[in-house]
Design an enzyme around this catalytic site. Structure first.
Site, short mmCIF file in Angstrom:
data_model
loop_
_atom_site.label_atom_id
_atom_site.label_comp_id
_atom_site.label_asym_id
_atom_site.label_seq_id
_atom_site.Cartn_x
_atom_site.Cartn_y
_atom_site.Cartn_z
N LEU A 269 5.02 -2.34 -1.75
CA LEU A 269 4.84 -1.53 -2.95
C LEU A 269 3.53 -1.87 -3.62
O LEU A 269 2.83 -1.00 -4.15
CB LEU A 269 6.01 -1.73 -3.92
CG LEU A 269 5.93 -0.93 -5.22
CD1 LEU A 269 5.92 0.57 -4.93
CD2 LEU A 269 7.09 -1.28 -6.14
N TYR A 270 3.17 -3.16 -3.63
CA TYR A 270 1.88 -3.56 -4.19
C TYR A 270 0.74 -2.79 -3.53
O TYR A 270 -0.13 -2.23 -4.20
CB TYR A 270 1.68 -5.06 -4.00
CG TYR A 270 0.28 -5.55 -4.31
CD1 TYR A 270 -0.21 -5.53 -5.61
CD2 TYR A 270 -0.56 -6.02 -3.30
CE1 TYR A 270 -1.50 -5.97 -5.90
CE2 TYR A 270 -1.84 -6.47 -3.57
CZ TYR A 270 -2.30 -6.44 -4.88
OH TYR A 270 -3.58 -6.86 -5.15
N ALA A 271 0.74 -2.75 -2.20
CA ALA A 271 -0.29 -2.02 -1.46
C ALA A 271 -0.27 -0.54 -1.81
O ALA A 271 -1.33 0.09 -1.98
CB ALA A 271 -0.10 -2.22 0.04
N THR A 273 0.68 0.87 -4.62
CA THR A 273 0.12 1.13 -5.95
C THR A 273 -1.40 0.98 -5.94
O THR A 273 -2.10 1.70 -6.67
CB THR A 273 0.73 0.18 -7.00
OG1 THR A 273 0.47 -1.19 -6.64
CG2 THR A 273 2.22 0.40 -7.14
N LYS A 274 -1.93 0.07 -5.13
CA LYS A 274 -3.39 -0.06 -5.04
C LYS A 274 -4.00 1.15 -4.34
O LYS A 274 -5.08 1.64 -4.71
CB LYS A 274 -3.76 -1.36 -4.33
CG LYS A 274 -3.58 -2.60 -5.18
CD LYS A 274 -4.47 -2.56 -6.41
CE LYS A 274 -4.42 -3.84 -7.21
NZ LYS A 274 -5.32 -3.81 -8.38
#
Length: 484
Positions: A269-271, A273-274
Site C-alpha cells: 500500500l505504501y508503494a 500511495t507513492k
C-alpha cells in the site's frame, strides 16, 4: 554554521517525520447496454428516496474518513493503532506577530550560493530523517529554510524532537503542524514567498500499512494534495521537489530499476500511495503549471536514522542480545536467496535533493492558471551497489563486536520485495548526482552515532579499545590504515 548531523546529540533532547516523466497507463472500461427489464419503472418518490440515502451515506463516509474530522485528537488516537500519524493538540496553535517573525527569520536567505540567488525553501517532514539532514545542509550554504513537521508517534517522537533541536541551533525553525492542514499551509505561503518546497513529509514504511492503512492515504495522498493546492494558489508559485520511493517499482523484475520501467504493479500500500502521488503530481503540472520533481529514494541509512529500518533495529537487538530475523526469498524451486538492498548513505541522498532543487525550473502558473509548460521530472537516487542483508549483519557484528543470533525465515507476503537496484544514469547526467559512500564506511558512521546517542558508556569503551588497538598496530607495522 549549522551543526553536522552525523555526530553525538550534545545537549539536545533526542525530532520527526524525481527527468524523465513516466506516462501513466490508462485502462479503458467500456460500458455495455444491459438488457431491458420487463417491469414497471419505480416512482419518482422512490428514486428520490434512493438517491437521498446514497448521498447521505457518501457524506457520512467522507466525514468519518476526513483527516479534518471534528473528533478530538485523543479520541482519534484511541481508535487508531499504537503507531500512527496523529499529531499533538498543540499543532493547531500558530499565527500571531511573534510566530510570523520566527517564520520569516528562518526562511530568510543568508547569502547567495556560487554567484546565484539563494533559495527560500519550505522543508516538510523537517524533523524526519532525510528532512533534518537536508534542512541543515541547505542552511549551511546560506539558503533560507523553514521546517514543518507534526512530530507524530509512528516512532519515538523524542528522536524527532532531538533532530529539531539541532536544526534550531542552526537557525532553522520547525513549525509544529500537519501537512494536511490547509489553513496552516495557506498561512505559511502568505507569510513567506517560498521559491522552493522540499516535500519529505510522509507515512513511511512498508509493513505498517498492514496495521494502519488509512494513515498512508491521509499523509501520502491527502497530504500531498493539500500541499499542491497551497502551492498552485501561491504567488509566486514555488518549484516542488518531493520524495517518491523505489517501492513504486514493486514487482518489476528488470534490473537495475530505471525511471522508464513500468511501475503499475505495486507490492505494498505504501508503494501504491507513492505511485498515486506521482500521478497526482502530473495532474498539477499539467493543469496548473507547477514545476515538479519526484525523487525515488533507495534504502536510505545513516546517523539520526529511522528506528523502523533494519540496520537500526538490528543494531539495537544485537546489542541487547535478542535474536534478529533475516528474510530469504524463493528464487525458484528449492533455491533460496537472501534479500538485497541498494543501501544509500544519507549524505549522498541529501546531495541529490539539493541537486534537484538547484536545477528545478520555475513553475509557470499565476493566479491558479497555467501560463506555459513547466518541468516535470523523475529521478532515482540510489547507490547502484546492492548488498545482501546477511552482509549488512556481518558488518554490524564486526563493528559492534557482538555475534548476532540469526533466525533465517522465508519472507512473508507483507509488501517487501526481494531486491532493489537503482539505475542512476539520469540523475548523474542531469543533477550531477554521484554517490560516494560505500556501506562499510556509512555503517561505521551510523554505529558511532548510535552508540554515542543510546549507549555512551559503550561508545567510550569501544573508542578506548580502538585507540589501544591502533597503538599496537603502529608498534608492529609503523603505520595505520583507515577503512574506506
Amino acid at each position: 554554521m549549522a551543526p553536522q548531523l552525523t555526530g553525538a546529540p550534545g545537549s539536545a533532547a533526542a525530532a520527526g517525520g524525481a527527468s524523465a516523466a513516466l506516462k501513466p497507463q490508462f485502462h479503458h472500461y467500456h460500458h455495455h447496454r444491459l438488457p431491458a427489464r420487463h417491469h414497471h419503472h419505480p416512482s419518482l418518490l422512490s428514486k428520490l428516496a434512493f438517491w437521498s440515502v446514497c448521498s447521505l451515506s457518501l457524506l457520512l463516509a467522507f466525514l468519518l474518513l476526513s483527516p479534518s474530522s471534528s473528533s478530538s485528537p485523543a479520541s482519534r488516537a484511541t481508535d487508531s493503532p499504537r503507531r500512527s500519524l496523529h499529531a499533538s493538540p498543540a499543532t493547531a496553535s500558530y499565527g500571531g506577530a511573534a510566530w510570523e517573525k520566527k517564520v520569516r527569520a528562518s526562511a530568510r536567505v543568508r547569502r547567495a550560493n556560487g554567484g546565484r540567488a539563494g533559495l527560500s525553501v519550505l522543508v516538510t517532514g523537517a524533523a524526519g530523517f532525510v528532512g533534518c539532514h537536508a534542512a541543515a545542509a541547505l542552511r549551511r550554504r546560506g539558503d533560507g529554510v523553514l521546517g514543518l513537521d507534526n512530530f507524530n508517534d509512528y516512532y519515538d517522537p523524542a528522536l524527532k524532537r532531538g533532530r529539531a533541536a539541532l536544526l534550531a541551533r542552526a537557525g532553522v525553525y520547525v513549525v509544529d503542524g500537519d501537512i494536511a492542514d490547509a489553513d496552516l499551509l495557506a498561512k505559511l505561503f502568505d507569510v513567506v514567498p517560498f521559491t522552493h518546497v522540499l516535500h519529505l513529509a510522509a507515512q513511511a514504511g512498508v509493513r505498517h500499512a498492514l496495521v494502519d492503512p488509512m494513515s498512508y492515504v491521509r499523509a501520502n495522498v491527502a497530504g500531498l494534495v493539500a500541499l499542491l493546492e497551497a502551492a498552485r494558489a501561491a504567488d509566486p508559485q514555488p518549484a516542488i521537489v518531493w520524495a517518491s520511493s523505489s517501492s513504486v517499482y514493486g514487482l518489476n523484475s528488470h534490473v537495475p530499476f530505471s525511471e522508464h520501467d513500468r511501475t503499475d504493479r505495486p507490492a505494498s500500500l505504501y508503494a501504491a500511495t507513492k505511485k498515486a502521488g506521482e500521478e497526482i503530481a502530473h495532474v498539477y503540472n499539467h493543469i496548473y503549471g507547477l514545476s515538479l520533481t519526484a525523487l525515488r529514494f533507495f534504502t536510505v541509512y545513516g546517523p539520526w536514522g529511522r528506528p523502523d529500518m533494519a540496520y537500526f533495529f538490528f543494531t539495537r537487538d544485537i546489542l541487547a542480545g535478542r535474536p534478529i530475523t533475516v528474510y530469504e526469498s524463493s528464487g525458484g524451486g528449492a533455491h533460496q536467496t537472501t534479500i538485497s538492498r541498494d543501501f544509500t548513505y544519507i549524505d549522498d541522498i541529501v546531495k541529490g535533493c539539493i541537486g534537484a532543487l538547484d536545477t528545478a525550473g520555475k513553475s509557470t502558473g499565476s493566479g491558479g492558471k497555467k501560463r506555459g509548460p513547466a518541468p516535470f521530472r523523475t529521478y532515482n537516487l540510489g547507490n547502484t551497489s546492492p548488498v545482501p542483508v546477511t552482509q549488512l549483519v556481518d558488518l554490524l557484528e564486526k563493528m559492534l563486536k557482538v555475534k548476532a543470533e540469526r533466525r533465517i525465515v522465508k519472507m512473508p507476503r507483507n509488501g517487501d520485495v526481494p531486491y532493489t537496484h537503482a539505475n542512476i544514469s539520469l540523475a548523474q547526467r542531469e543533477l550531477g548526482y554521484r554517490p560516494s559512500t560505500d556501506l562499510q564506511t556509512g555503517l561505521k558512521k551510523f554505529v558511532r552515532w548510535y552508540l554515542e546517542y543510546y549507549n555512551p558508556e559503550l561508545a567510550v569503551k569501544q573508542k578506548q579499545h580502538g585507540s589501544s588497538s591502533g597503538k599496537a598496530s603502529r608498534g608492529r607495522n609503523g603505520s595505520t590504515s583507515s577503512a574506506r
